[in-house]
Design a protein around this motif. Structure first.
Motif, short mmCIF file in Angstrom:
data_model
loop_
_atom_site.label_atom_id
_atom_site.label_comp_id
_atom_site.label_asym_id
_atom_site.label_seq_id
_atom_site.Cartn_x
_atom_site.Cartn_y
_atom_site.Cartn_z
N ALA A 61 18.29 -18.39 -45.25
CA ALA A 61 18.87 -17.91 -43.99
C ALA A 61 19.87 -18.91 -43.43
O ALA A 61 20.94 -18.53 -42.92
CB ALA A 61 17.77 -17.64 -42.98
N TYR A 62 19.54 -20.22 -43.52
CA TYR A 62 20.47 -21.26 -43.03
C TYR A 62 21.78 -21.23 -43.81
O TYR A 62 22.86 -21.39 -43.24
CB TYR A 62 19.82 -22.64 -43.16
CG TYR A 62 18.78 -22.93 -42.09
CD1 TYR A 62 18.90 -22.42 -40.80
CD2 TYR A 62 17.67 -23.74 -42.37
CE1 TYR A 62 17.96 -22.67 -39.83
CE2 TYR A 62 16.72 -24.01 -41.40
CZ TYR A 62 16.86 -23.48 -40.13
OH TYR A 62 15.92 -23.73 -39.17
N ARG A 63 21.67 -21.04 -45.13
CA ARG A 63 22.88 -21.01 -45.96
C ARG A 63 23.73 -19.78 -45.63
O ARG A 63 24.95 -19.84 -45.64
CB ARG A 63 22.50 -21.05 -47.43
CG ARG A 63 22.11 -22.45 -47.89
CD ARG A 63 21.85 -22.55 -49.38
NE ARG A 63 20.50 -22.11 -49.72
CZ ARG A 63 20.21 -21.12 -50.54
NH1 ARG A 63 21.18 -20.41 -51.09
NH2 ARG A 63 18.98 -20.80 -50.82
N ASN A 108 18.81 -10.68 -41.84
CA ASN A 108 18.34 -9.29 -41.73
C ASN A 108 19.42 -8.31 -42.16
O ASN A 108 19.13 -7.30 -42.83
CB ASN A 108 17.88 -9.01 -40.30
CG ASN A 108 16.63 -9.80 -39.93
OD1 ASN A 108 15.73 -9.97 -40.75
ND2 ASN A 108 16.58 -10.29 -38.70
N ASP A 109 20.67 -8.62 -41.79
CA ASP A 109 21.78 -7.76 -42.22
C ASP A 109 21.95 -7.84 -43.74
O ASP A 109 22.19 -6.83 -44.40
CB ASP A 109 23.08 -8.18 -41.53
CG ASP A 109 23.06 -7.88 -40.04
OD1 ASP A 109 22.27 -7.01 -39.62
OD2 ASP A 109 23.83 -8.54 -39.30
N TYR A 110 21.82 -9.05 -44.27
CA TYR A 110 21.96 -9.24 -45.72
C TYR A 110 20.93 -8.40 -46.48
O TYR A 110 21.26 -7.73 -47.45
CB TYR A 110 21.80 -10.72 -46.06
CG TYR A 110 21.75 -11.00 -47.55
CD1 TYR A 110 22.93 -11.16 -48.28
CD2 TYR A 110 20.54 -11.10 -48.22
CE1 TYR A 110 22.90 -11.41 -49.65
CE2 TYR A 110 20.49 -11.35 -49.58
CZ TYR A 110 21.67 -11.50 -50.29
OH TYR A 110 21.62 -11.75 -51.64
N ILE A 111 19.67 -8.47 -46.02
CA ILE A 111 18.60 -7.72 -46.69
C ILE A 111 18.87 -6.21 -46.60
O ILE A 111 18.67 -5.47 -47.56
CB ILE A 111 17.23 -8.07 -46.07
CG1 ILE A 111 16.89 -9.54 -46.39
CG2 ILE A 111 16.13 -7.16 -46.59
CD1 ILE A 111 15.67 -10.05 -45.66
N LYS A 112 19.36 -5.79 -45.45
CA LYS A 112 19.66 -4.37 -45.26
C LYS A 112 20.77 -3.92 -46.21
O LYS A 112 20.69 -2.86 -46.83
CB LYS A 112 20.07 -4.11 -43.81
CG LYS A 112 20.36 -2.64 -43.49
CD LYS A 112 20.65 -2.46 -42.01
CE LYS A 112 21.94 -3.14 -41.60
NZ LYS A 112 22.28 -2.89 -40.19
N THR A 135 21.46 -5.10 -49.09
CA THR A 135 20.99 -5.06 -50.47
C THR A 135 20.06 -3.89 -50.73
O THR A 135 19.62 -3.69 -51.88
CB THR A 135 20.27 -6.37 -50.84
OG1 THR A 135 19.12 -6.55 -49.98
CG2 THR A 135 21.19 -7.58 -50.69
N GLY A 136 19.74 -3.14 -49.68
CA GLY A 136 18.87 -1.97 -49.84
C GLY A 136 17.41 -2.30 -49.98
O GLY A 136 16.61 -1.46 -50.42
N ALA A 137 17.03 -3.52 -49.60
CA ALA A 137 15.62 -3.94 -49.69
C ALA A 137 15.03 -4.07 -48.29
O ALA A 137 15.66 -3.72 -47.29
CB ALA A 137 15.52 -5.26 -50.44
N ASP A 138 13.79 -4.54 -48.22
CA ASP A 138 13.18 -4.90 -46.95
C ASP A 138 12.66 -6.33 -47.07
O ASP A 138 12.72 -6.94 -48.14
CB ASP A 138 12.05 -3.93 -46.56
CG ASP A 138 10.98 -3.82 -47.63
OD1 ASP A 138 10.82 -4.77 -48.42
OD2 ASP A 138 10.30 -2.78 -47.68
N MET A 139 12.15 -6.89 -45.98
CA MET A 139 11.74 -8.29 -45.98
C MET A 139 10.62 -8.55 -46.99
O MET A 139 10.61 -9.58 -47.67
CB MET A 139 11.31 -8.74 -44.58
CG MET A 139 10.87 -10.20 -44.51
SD MET A 139 12.14 -11.40 -45.05
CE MET A 139 13.17 -11.48 -43.58
N ALA A 140 9.68 -7.62 -47.11
CA ALA A 140 8.57 -7.80 -48.05
C ALA A 140 9.09 -7.91 -49.48
O ALA A 140 8.68 -8.79 -50.25
CB ALA A 140 7.57 -6.66 -47.93
N ALA A 141 10.02 -7.02 -49.84
CA ALA A 141 10.59 -7.05 -51.19
C ALA A 141 11.44 -8.29 -51.40
O ALA A 141 11.44 -8.89 -52.48
CB ALA A 141 11.42 -5.79 -51.43
#
Length: 433
Positions: free
Chosen positions: A320-322, A331-335, A337-343
């Motif tokens: 997240a720092y990078r 959170n935007d990055y994960i979104k 990529t089509g994943a969620d935080m758990a994945a």
């Protein structure tokens, strides 16, 4: 504080029973009364001015127990850990078992650092790459330096050619209709880069600035947009401008411009030396990693899953720092990529477990071999970090506790011990054979 009992209730899980009473508790209870009675409204008295006996009669002494508990249980728990010699790896699950005006008893379930056994970590076989630097590598680095020092020049006296950067306007049509995402204005395209659909860039070659023309292509069958797969398309295109990259000649003047050297030969020699040093560091690191992996295989341990979860926390936070350095939110990055935080966390699990295993193995080796950092070594490490980060050494100490520095130094000593006792075989890289 009194540690009543230390009970092992499962693998790596203990329950401590702790009693807090006497003068320690009385002071905390009195402090809780003074703090919380100020906010009580007692009929017939101004807020906070009622006599203590009246306050206790109206709300009961129990009203102040929570404050006393909150003020004392953390220190009591810490003292109990010291006495029991347990090393927690997660927050304790605390339950108040009994509380009254004389004191309280609580139970703390705590996951602890696992027991580790390790044997055979001396004499580990390992290969280390024997590195060299080829003339081609030196030339490639020179070309990269030249590319970084190149400049873009406008072209207005000829038609477009491969390698040019063409600035174009375009709009795509399929079956005579414009499609979504098929339009661009002032778009810079390096001809020959393969950035556009196959056949597109080649049709710009030979066109002149200001010329308008059709580019006829067919979308690939594997194209990401379902409605365009395999479809023929026409792009109405205009060539706005052309630019070409001018790369400096690799000569003595170039060496003077980009380095402290006077000749190209001196620059080449420096590139060769630095490349050799970098490759040697990489080979050393690869060997160390292999030794750590091999040592971890000699270890017997049951790792609490929470240790892996905490390591994943660190890795996600570092990621997240990078991202923040690039102006992105995790959170935007994960979104995207089509994943969620758990994945997303799952992707770190294997590496996290590996790192935890290696750390436990090195810590055990350091313990068995009495590899402790001296005060002088700790101070030297602080000074090194201060120089690296251009910070005052005292400020570095506020960020990083000496215990952490000492722990890292002892791990490094364990790695040095593994290397000193390893059976190292020099391995010639395949590309050097």
């Amino acid at each position: 504080m009194k540690l009543i009992a230390t009970n092992k209730i499962d693998t790596n899980l203990y329950e401590l029973e702790i009693r807090v009473d006497g003068e320690e508790y009385k002071k905390a209870l009195e402090a809780s009364y003074k703090k919380n009675s100020k906010n009580l409204n007692i009929p017939g008295f101004r807020k906070g001015k009622a006599p203590k006996a009246m306050v206790l009669k109206m709300v009961g002494e129990e009203y102040f127990y929570d404050g006393a508990i909150n003020a004392t249980y953390q220190a009591a728990y810490g003292a109990a850990l010291d006495e029991s010699k347990l090393e927690p790896v997660d927050r304790a699950d605390v339950e108040i078992a009994e509380v009254n005006g004389e004191g309280y008893t609580f139970k703390a379930k705590v996951t602890v650092k696992p027991e580790v056994t390790i044997e055979g970590y001396k004499g580990l076989p390992v290969t280390k790459a024997s590195v060299s630097v080829s003339d081609e590598e030196v030339e490639n680095e020179l070309k990269a330096m030249a590319d970084r020092n190149s400049r873009m020049l406008d072209v207005d006296d000829r038609a477009a050619a491969m390698g040019d950067t063409a600035n174009i306007d375009f709009e795509g049509f399929v079956d005579g209709k414009a499609f979504e995402g098929g339009k661009g204005e002032g778009y810079s395209l390096v001809l020959g880069s393969g950035q556009f659909i196959p056949g597109f860039e080649e049709q710009i070659v030979g066109k002149n600035i200001g010329e308008e023309f059709d580019v006829n292509v067919t979308f690939p069958e594997e194209y990401h947009a379902e409605e365009l797969k395999g479809k023929p398309a026409v792009f109405k295109t205009r060539l706005n401008s052309l630019r070409v990259k001018e790369t400096p000649a690799l000569d003595d003047e170039f060496a003077k411009d980009v380095s402290e050297f006077d000749t190209l030969d001196e620059l080449k020699a420096d590139i060769r030396t630095k490349t050799q040093e970098r490759k040697e560091r990489q080979a050393e690191e690869a060997m160390e990693n292999a030794l750590c992996d091999a040592a971890a295989e000699k270890m017997t341990v049951e790792i609490p899953h929470v240790m892996i979860e905490r390591k994943i926390d660190e890795m996600v936070q570092d990621f997240a720092y990078r991202l923040q350095g690039q102006g992105l939110n995790i959170n935007d990055y994960i979104k995207y990529t089509g994943a969620d935080m758990a994945a997303f966390r799952k992707t770190f699990e294997e590496q996290a477990e590996k790192q935890v295993r290696i750390t436990l193995a090195l810590q055990k080796i350091a313990q068995l071999e009495n590899l402790e950092a001296t005060a002088e070594e700790i101070e030297a490490e602080y000074n090194k970090m201060a120089e690296t980060y251009k910070m005052d050494v005292e400020k570095v100490k506020t960020y990083l506790p000496s215990e952490n520095v000492a722990s890292n130094l002892s791990l490094n000593k364990a790695i040095d011990l593994l290397k000193a006792n390893a059976v190292i075989t020099e391995e010639t890289p395949k590309d050097a054979e």
